[in-house]
Scaffold this active site. Structure first.
Site, short mmCIF file in Angstrom:
data_model
loop_
_atom_site.label_atom_id
_atom_site.label_comp_id
_atom_site.label_asym_id
_atom_site.label_seq_id
_atom_site.Cartn_x
_atom_site.Cartn_y
_atom_site.Cartn_z
N GLU A 264 36.07 33.78 76.65
CA GLU A 264 35.33 32.67 77.27
C GLU A 264 36.29 31.75 78.01
OE1 GLU A 264 32.45 31.64 77.91
OE2 GLU A 264 31.01 31.89 76.28
N ASP A 268 31.87 24.42 75.07
CA ASP A 268 31.54 22.99 75.15
C ASP A 268 30.62 22.65 73.98
OD1 ASP A 268 30.85 20.47 76.00
OD2 ASP A 268 30.16 21.04 77.97
#
Ligand code: 5GP
Length: 348
Positions: A264, A268
């Site tokens: 990734e 978040d």
């Protein structure tokens, strides 16, 4: 723009509190006080070191003799390049045991091992500086120093891997959070760690397009194992219960029974990651782990185990190195923080 290269007693005060230097003299002046050194002297034994306490003084706290020095310092700050202002004076000429001419380069960039002297295009100045630099290189052959014109600031930094050449590309960036070097170093460490952990295995690296493209390209080349690589793409859409995720490009390779490493760009809130992990898990891999370059941990809502993390980042909207804002900035070689006025509303 080094001002007077005249002899002066070295100052021990930190540079931030030092007064601006007086302007250039054309003829070297006899020293007010001799440099503490026996004569005859070897140049290197009398070079005066004036290290700053931190080695890195943000431009706002330093008094510069010339606006161009401040501009250069701002550029260095922007790229996160550590600098020291006038860290050292090099004696160039002696009258018996007295040093009568010194040269104090404007900057020392310790990460690059490079002294920098700034100059304008004024020919008389350039000639004089070139003469001094020639002398300095003769007396101190180990010193790496460059005479820099204003137009060359960005070119020099680009040569050392800081920032792109096209200034327009960084207009929306507040500052560099992670320099190209920092990113490359960390990616190499992650690749090394993954190679050790997956010894004897042939992991499948799965990336989620498009933010991961730079990271994936660099990471896979740092892994010294046979790996295969596949990509998925997703999009977000507004549903009745808020935003949902939809797969717009599925994997091409079967992953059942394989050791899958999901790569990734940034985690978040963790919602996207959770969705993708659930999806991949349903395909029955032998193992499933996550490697993320950036972890915006403070914003986490959905927890997910991260086996490999490049950097933890603050709650700022970051771009570059594959990450975009409205499809811009992906090709920046560093990771920068977007100016608040440019960033998406949810990030400010
Ligand atoms: P999540 O909140 O679901 O963990 O992250 C969803 C996606 O939002 C990430 O994969 C990434 O594409 C995007 N994202 C989150 N934070 C940032 C950021 O700071 N910069 C950019 N460019 N994208 C972000």
């Amino acid at each position: 723009m080094s001002a007077t290269e005249e002899q002066s007693t070295p100052q021990e005060t930190p540079k931030a509190t030092r007064q601006p230097r007086r302007r250039r003299r054309t003829t070297p002046k006899a020293p007010k006080a001799p440099v503490e050194s026996a004569a005859p002297v070897s140049p290197r034994t009398v070079a005066v070191e004036r290290p700053s306490p931190e080695g890195f003084l943000p431009s706002a706290r330093t008094r510069f003799a010339h606006p161009s020095e401040q501009e250069f310092a701002h550029i260095l700050d922007f790229y996160g390049v550590a600098w020291d202002y006038e860290p050292r004076s090099f004696p160039l000429r002696w009258d018996e045991d007295r040093v009568v001419e010194m040269f104090t380069p404007d900057f020392y960039l310790k990460d690059l091992g490079l002294y920098v002297e700034l100059t304008t295009l004024k020919q008389s100045l350039v000639t004089e500086k070139n003469h001094k630099l020639r002398l300095l290189r003769e007396l101190y052959p180990d010193i790496n120093i460059k005479l820099l014109y204003r137009r060359d600031y960005h070119r020099l930094l680009a040569k050392y891997g800081y920032g792109p050449l096209a200034l327009g590309q960084v207009r929306g960036i507040e500052r560099v959070l992670l320099s190209t070097q920092q990113v490359q170093k960390r990616v190499a460490e992650l690749g090394h760690q993954i190679s050790q952990d997956y010894q004897g295995q042939q992991p499948v690296l799965v990336g989620v397009l498009r933010g991961v493209l730079c990271f994936m390209a660099d990471l896979m080349r740092e892994i010294s194992l046979p790996v295969s690589v596949d990509f998925m793409a997703i999009s977000y859409y507004g549903g009745d219960n808020g935003a949902s995720v939809r797969i717009t490009k599925d994997l091409d390779l079967p992953i059942a029974g394989k050791d899958v490493l999901l790569v990734e760009d940034i985690v978040d809130t963790g919602m996207t990651l959770r969705f993708i992990l659930n999806y991949l898990q349903s395909r029955s891999p032998a193992s499933l782990k996550v490697c993320t370059l950036l972890d915006k941990r403070v914003r986490r809502i959905a927890e997910a185990p991260l086996a490999y993390v490049g950097f933890e980042v603050p709650d700022e909207f970051v771009v570059g190195y594959g990450l975009d804002y409205l499809e811009r900035y992906r090709n920046l070689p560093f990771i920068g923080i977007l100016k608040p006025e440019e960033a998406p509303p949810s990030a400010t």
